[in-house]
Design an enzyme around this catalytic site. Sequence first.
Site, short mmCIF file in Angstrom:
data_model
loop_
_atom_site.label_atom_id
_atom_site.label_comp_id
_atom_site.label_asym_id
_atom_site.label_seq_id
_atom_site.Cartn_x
_atom_site.Cartn_y
_atom_site.Cartn_z
N GLY A 21 -134.91 -18.75 35.81
CA GLY A 21 -134.46 -19.86 34.97
C GLY A 21 -135.60 -20.54 34.25
O GLY A 21 -135.68 -21.77 34.15
N ALA A 22 -136.51 -19.72 33.70
CA ALA A 22 -137.77 -20.25 33.15
C ALA A 22 -137.66 -20.78 31.73
O ALA A 22 -138.62 -21.34 31.21
CB ALA A 22 -138.83 -19.15 33.18
N ASN A 23 -136.52 -20.65 31.09
CA ASN A 23 -136.44 -21.00 29.67
C ASN A 23 -136.07 -22.45 29.41
O ASN A 23 -136.10 -22.90 28.26
CB ASN A 23 -135.44 -20.09 28.95
CG ASN A 23 -134.03 -20.23 29.50
OD1 ASN A 23 -133.74 -19.66 30.56
ND2 ASN A 23 -133.17 -20.97 28.83
N SER A 24 -135.73 -23.22 30.45
CA SER A 24 -135.34 -24.61 30.21
C SER A 24 -135.58 -25.46 31.44
O SER A 24 -135.81 -24.94 32.54
CB SER A 24 -133.86 -24.69 29.80
OG SER A 24 -133.03 -24.27 30.87
N GLY A 25 -135.53 -26.77 31.25
CA GLY A 25 -135.59 -27.70 32.36
C GLY A 25 -136.84 -27.60 33.20
O GLY A 25 -137.95 -27.38 32.70
N GLY A 27 -137.64 -25.27 35.24
CA GLY A 27 -138.18 -23.91 35.20
C GLY A 27 -139.15 -23.72 34.05
O GLY A 27 -140.19 -23.07 34.20
N SER A 153 -131.99 -29.31 46.53
CA SER A 153 -131.59 -30.63 46.03
C SER A 153 -131.28 -31.54 47.20
O SER A 153 -130.80 -31.08 48.26
CB SER A 153 -130.35 -30.50 45.13
OG SER A 153 -129.79 -31.77 44.86
N TYR A 179 -121.68 -27.18 44.89
CA TYR A 179 -123.09 -27.21 44.53
C TYR A 179 -123.93 -27.65 45.73
O TYR A 179 -124.98 -27.04 46.02
CB TYR A 179 -123.30 -28.16 43.35
CG TYR A 179 -124.74 -28.29 42.93
CD1 TYR A 179 -125.37 -27.27 42.23
CD2 TYR A 179 -125.46 -29.44 43.22
CE1 TYR A 179 -126.70 -27.40 41.83
CE2 TYR A 179 -126.78 -29.57 42.84
CZ TYR A 179 -127.40 -28.55 42.15
OH TYR A 179 -128.72 -28.67 41.77
#
Length: 324
Positions: A21-25, A27, A153, A179
């Site tokens: 998940g490196a493309n946003s947030g 990450g 989390s 979640y």
Amino acid sequence: MGANLSYTRVDLSGRVAIVTGANSGTGYETTKALARMGAKVIMACRSQSRAEQAMDRMKSELPDSQLDLQIMILNLASLRSTVEFAEEFRSEHDKLNILCCNAGYIGDNFEVTEDRLEAVFQSNYLSHLLLVTQLVPLMKTSGPDARIVSVSSSGHQVFGKMMLPETNVRAAYSQTVTYGASKLYQILMTGWLHQRLRGTNISATSLHPGAVHTNFNAGGWIGLGIQLGYYLGISRSPEQGAASSIYACVNPELAGQENLYITDCHPATASSTARDVNNQDMLLDYSLYLLKDYITEEGAEALDIHLSALPTPPPEWLAAPTAE
């Protein structure tokens, strides 16, 4: 927020990292920080185009840095994609020093993957477990202080409870509870890895990044709460949220420490449910049974998994989930 979010900048030259998940947030920010310190970072993402956009943005934000980045496609909603990613990585790289299991998913509604598994359970937890089994043999030969970092989390403390089988959620789907359970499972996985990797060069850590305002949590009650916190000045930016991840990945003082749970760049205590060994064993027996056809002999040996001896779950645990 009031927290002292800081980490030591170290020289990561010669080290190889994977961030899911490196493309946003968070990450994105974790990837940028590791690359800025000199690591070669594999951006494990679902979308080639979004990953390319993220890579271009990183390079424009750090024009004076020589960032060593590589995009590889990984869809955590597919066990097949997870295995193919690991196989491709092993064919191209001879070491892995940092595996940051960052990618997460919040479903607004009940969803079933191509593997006939509930989507949040698989994307946030089960496929990351499979990725670990695929890559631990390589990490064992990658030199000292290899690290597996799972972004969990604090929701595991409020909403997390054992929901095995994961198909139980189909009758009355709750975004927060589902979640929270997936985040609980990540911490239980970390405890299991600690038992299996004790005395090796690999440590396992889980963490809470804080309430982070990103596109990841745009919908549902969780997203609404974080957006409200953002406007009230309570929620964190992605850069702030990534601080504990980066701390867990690189801080020298953590070398050799195992089974840590980190909050605000400091060791903390996970819930009693997350530290319960019986829960750990129940979850991993079930999970490994689901993954038994995808775990390699090398992975089983590296983690002391006896696939032929795994207990068979009750038939109702293996029923394919269906939305109701």
